[in-house]
Write a protein that holds these residues in place. Structure first.
Motif, short mmCIF file in Angstrom:
data_model
loop_
_atom_site.label_atom_id
_atom_site.label_comp_id
_atom_site.label_asym_id
_atom_site.label_seq_id
_atom_site.Cartn_x
_atom_site.Cartn_y
_atom_site.Cartn_z
N ASN A 259 -1.72 13.96 34.78
CA ASN A 259 -0.31 13.64 34.99
C ASN A 259 0.66 14.74 34.59
O ASN A 259 1.72 14.47 34.04
CB ASN A 259 0.07 12.34 34.24
CG ASN A 259 -0.41 11.10 34.98
OD1 ASN A 259 -0.54 11.13 36.20
ND2 ASN A 259 -0.70 10.05 34.25
N TYR A 260 0.32 16.00 34.83
CA TYR A 260 1.35 17.03 34.68
C TYR A 260 1.74 17.50 36.08
O TYR A 260 0.91 17.67 36.95
CB TYR A 260 0.93 18.19 33.77
CG TYR A 260 -0.22 19.04 34.22
CD1 TYR A 260 -0.02 20.10 35.11
CD2 TYR A 260 -1.51 18.84 33.73
CE1 TYR A 260 -1.07 20.91 35.51
CE2 TYR A 260 -2.56 19.64 34.13
CZ TYR A 260 -2.34 20.68 35.02
OH TYR A 260 -3.38 21.48 35.43
N SER A 261 3.05 17.65 36.28
CA SER A 261 3.54 17.93 37.63
C SER A 261 3.62 19.43 37.90
O SER A 261 3.47 20.27 37.00
CB SER A 261 4.93 17.31 37.82
OG SER A 261 5.81 17.82 36.84
N ASP A 262 3.91 19.75 39.15
CA ASP A 262 3.93 21.14 39.60
C ASP A 262 5.01 21.95 38.88
O ASP A 262 4.79 23.10 38.50
CB ASP A 262 4.17 21.17 41.12
CG ASP A 262 4.30 22.58 41.66
OD1 ASP A 262 3.39 23.38 41.42
OD2 ASP A 262 5.31 22.88 42.30
N HIS A 263 6.20 21.35 38.66
CA HIS A 263 7.30 22.11 38.05
C HIS A 263 7.09 22.36 36.55
O HIS A 263 7.81 23.16 35.94
CB HIS A 263 8.66 21.43 38.30
CG HIS A 263 8.80 20.10 37.61
ND1 HIS A 263 8.49 18.91 38.23
CD2 HIS A 263 9.22 19.79 36.35
CE1 HIS A 263 8.71 17.91 37.37
NE2 HIS A 263 9.16 18.42 36.24
N GLU A 264 6.10 21.71 35.93
CA GLU A 264 5.79 21.96 34.52
C GLU A 264 4.89 23.19 34.34
O GLU A 264 4.73 23.70 33.22
CB GLU A 264 5.09 20.75 33.90
CG GLU A 264 6.00 19.55 33.71
CD GLU A 264 5.24 18.32 33.22
OE1 GLU A 264 4.35 18.48 32.38
OE2 GLU A 264 5.52 17.21 33.72
N VAL A 265 4.28 23.66 35.44
CA VAL A 265 3.39 24.84 35.37
C VAL A 265 4.25 26.11 35.46
O VAL A 265 5.08 26.24 36.35
CB VAL A 265 2.36 24.81 36.52
CG1 VAL A 265 1.47 26.04 36.47
CG2 VAL A 265 1.52 23.55 36.45
N ILE A 266 4.04 27.02 34.53
CA ILE A 266 4.76 28.30 34.54
C ILE A 266 3.99 29.25 35.44
O ILE A 266 2.81 29.51 35.23
CB ILE A 266 4.90 28.88 33.11
CG1 ILE A 266 5.62 27.88 32.21
CG2 ILE A 266 5.62 30.21 33.12
CD1 ILE A 266 5.43 28.13 30.74
N LYS A 267 4.69 29.80 36.46
CA LYS A 267 4.03 30.67 37.45
C LYS A 267 4.65 32.06 37.42
O LYS A 267 5.87 32.19 37.35
CB LYS A 267 4.16 30.08 38.85
CG LYS A 267 3.58 28.68 38.97
CD LYS A 267 4.06 28.01 40.24
CE LYS A 267 3.77 26.53 40.22
NZ LYS A 267 4.47 25.83 41.28
N TRP A 268 3.78 33.05 37.51
CA TRP A 268 4.23 34.44 37.54
C TRP A 268 3.60 35.11 38.77
O TRP A 268 2.40 35.03 38.97
CB TRP A 268 3.79 35.20 36.29
CG TRP A 268 4.18 34.55 35.00
CD1 TRP A 268 3.51 33.57 34.34
CD2 TRP A 268 5.35 34.82 34.22
NE1 TRP A 268 4.17 33.22 33.18
CE2 TRP A 268 5.31 33.97 33.08
CE3 TRP A 268 6.42 35.71 34.35
CZ2 TRP A 268 6.29 33.98 32.10
CZ3 TRP A 268 7.39 35.72 33.37
CH2 TRP A 268 7.34 34.87 32.26
N VAL A 269 4.44 35.78 39.57
CA VAL A 269 3.94 36.50 40.75
C VAL A 269 4.39 37.95 40.64
O VAL A 269 5.55 38.23 40.37
CB VAL A 269 4.45 35.88 42.07
CG1 VAL A 269 3.91 36.66 43.27
CG2 VAL A 269 4.02 34.42 42.18
N ARG A 270 3.45 38.87 40.84
CA ARG A 270 3.77 40.30 40.73
C ARG A 270 3.17 41.02 41.94
O ARG A 270 2.04 40.77 42.33
CB ARG A 270 3.17 40.85 39.43
CG ARG A 270 3.43 42.33 39.19
CD ARG A 270 2.99 42.76 37.80
NE ARG A 270 1.56 42.59 37.60
CZ ARG A 270 0.88 43.12 36.60
NH1 ARG A 270 1.52 43.82 35.67
NH2 ARG A 270 -0.42 42.94 36.48
#
Length: 434
Positions: free
Chosen positions: A411-422
């Motif tokens: 039950n953790y949603s997509d917006h709770e995940v910290i994402k980094w793109v380089r």
């Protein structure tokens, strides 16, 4: 498939011997030693046929790893398997050496028992093997651990174990591209292609499913579902034409073919999600304009203009231009507007280094080369000017449109995940003829 697997030292002594089929006898061990390791002339071919028996070998430092078979097998598959075995051994005890092989021979036999069954490769994934084969051997485990290992080895998701938990869920995505170019002195592109890969580092709890979208148009799509130029104009979104691509085993290929989205359950930690190659609409980060003038037989004038062709807000780094010089060069006088230039006599080249350079800028280097007079009438064949660099964008135009994470159980949603793109663009073989 494989009848036997042997590991030799440089003297031809057998360190590891495992026979999987009855058609391979002890004489096969001696045949390889005599005809390959102790051969009078160096054996350059990695495949050797001796008395209707095929030997496939890979050499690492002073160790020979040889697979033996009497059947007509796929040679590429055998070599892929041998390299996988070497990777597994390196992940367990580091460098492949005679001492390490002798110290870990019990572990190597355990690995061979798991990796090969009756000569057929089974599970070669290091991450999976490490869950139940440790450096000291197989430890006694609880029923829960045994059940977890069984489900991981026999289940559909062998690359990820259950029960992973992190306090903070993070995803790191690196788009790494290598630009290869050959340009004529007049500025005409003779050949250009980009070899790229997407490297992901995941720190996600549970068994999440990720969806990954890019601005691609697959040329191999014969159904015509790719985005055409009219649609590109209508949507206003640039697309990158991918000539061919290769995915990690975790990617669900059926969904990619039907929905055109990359869906997968990622392995824990760092892995290579996909590799691709593109040859169209490449944005060349730098342009080298050479001007070489021979003044008599003892002097040469070289002028090299370097232009950056990207946004002014971006910075190119680790820039190095290598300008070749004739073999009879006696001295060089250099003037450069930016960075540092040095003549390296041992390499027969002028090396021009610039720490960083902004986009849409221009700089130049001038060199006066003094030459020694020689009797040879052979004209100097000018090697191309090569270049190294790193830029913070993808020269192919590759863009990550979205990256979504779904984990219904925890039950953790997509917006709770910290994402980094380089995005990182680097030079491959980047050459300009002069």
């Amino acid at each position: 498939m494989i009848g036997g697997l042997f590991i030799y030292n440089h003297k031809g002594e057998v360190l590891i011997s495992r026979v999987y089929r009855d058609d391979i006898g002890r004489n096969a061990v001696d045949a390889f030693r005599v005809n390959v390791i102790h051969a009078r002339q160096q054996v350059r071919s990695p495949v050797t046929n001796i008395a209707r028996t095929s030997f496939f070998h890979v050499k690492r430092s002073n160790i020979w790893v040889a697979a033996v078979t009497k059947q007509n097998v796929n040679a590429a598959m055998v070599f892929e398997f041998l390299l996988k075995i070497i990777d597994c051994m390196q992940s367990y005890f580091g460098k492949i050496s005679e001492e390490n092989v002798k110290n870990n021979f019990v572990l190597i036999y355990e690995l061979l028992d798991e990796i090969l069954d009756f000569g057929y490769p089974q599970n070669t994934d290091t991450g999976v093997l490490k869950t139940f084969i440790t450096q000291q051997g197989i430890k006694s485990q609880t029923k829960e651990e045994q059940a977890q290992i069984t489900s991981q080895v026999t289940g559909q998701i062998g690359w990820r174990r259950e029960g992973i938990k992190y306090r903070r869920n993070e995803l790191f995505l690196d788009v790494l591209e290598f630009v290869n170019l050959l340009m004529s002195p007049q500025g005409q592109v003779l050949s250009a292609h980009v070899a790229g890969k997407v490297i992901m580092k995941s720190f996600l709890s549970g068994m999440p499913e990720c969806k990954f979208g890019i601005n691609d148009k697959i040329v191999m799509d014969n159904k015509g579902k790719g985005l055409n130029t009219e649609e590109q104009v209508r949507t206003g979104k640039p697309v990158v034409v991918i000539d061919d691509c290769q995915f990690h085993q975790c990617v669900k290929l059926s969904k990619f073919e039907t929905e055109h989205s990359i869906s997968f359950i990622p392995p824990d930690g760092e892995f290579e999600l996909m590799k691709y190659r593109t040859t169209k609409d490449i944005s060349l980060p730098f342009r080298v304009i050479p001007l070489v003038r021979e003044v008599g037989r003892t002097r040469m004038e070289v002028k090299v203009v370097l232009k950056s062709n990207f946004k002014p807000s971006l910075l190119g780094q680790k820039i190095e231009v290598r300008i070749p010089t004739p073999l009879n060069t006696s001295g060089v006088q250099l003037i450069c507007m930016k960075g540092k230039a040095k003549y390296k006599a041992s390499e027969n080249a002028i090396v021009w280094k610039i720490k960083r350079m902004a986009g849409m800028k221009e700089t130049q280097l001038s060199a006066e080369i003094e030459l020694l007079e020689t009797d040879t009438k052979k004209k100097w064949t000018r090697p191309p000017i090569s270049m190294n660099f790193e830029v913070p964008f993808a020269p192919s135009g590759f863009k990550v449109r979205y990256l979504k994470v779904f984990e219904p159980k925890l039950n953790y949603s997509d917006h709770e995940v910290i994402k980094w793109v380089r995005y990182i663009g680097r030079s491959g073989l980047y050459e300009t003829r002069c």
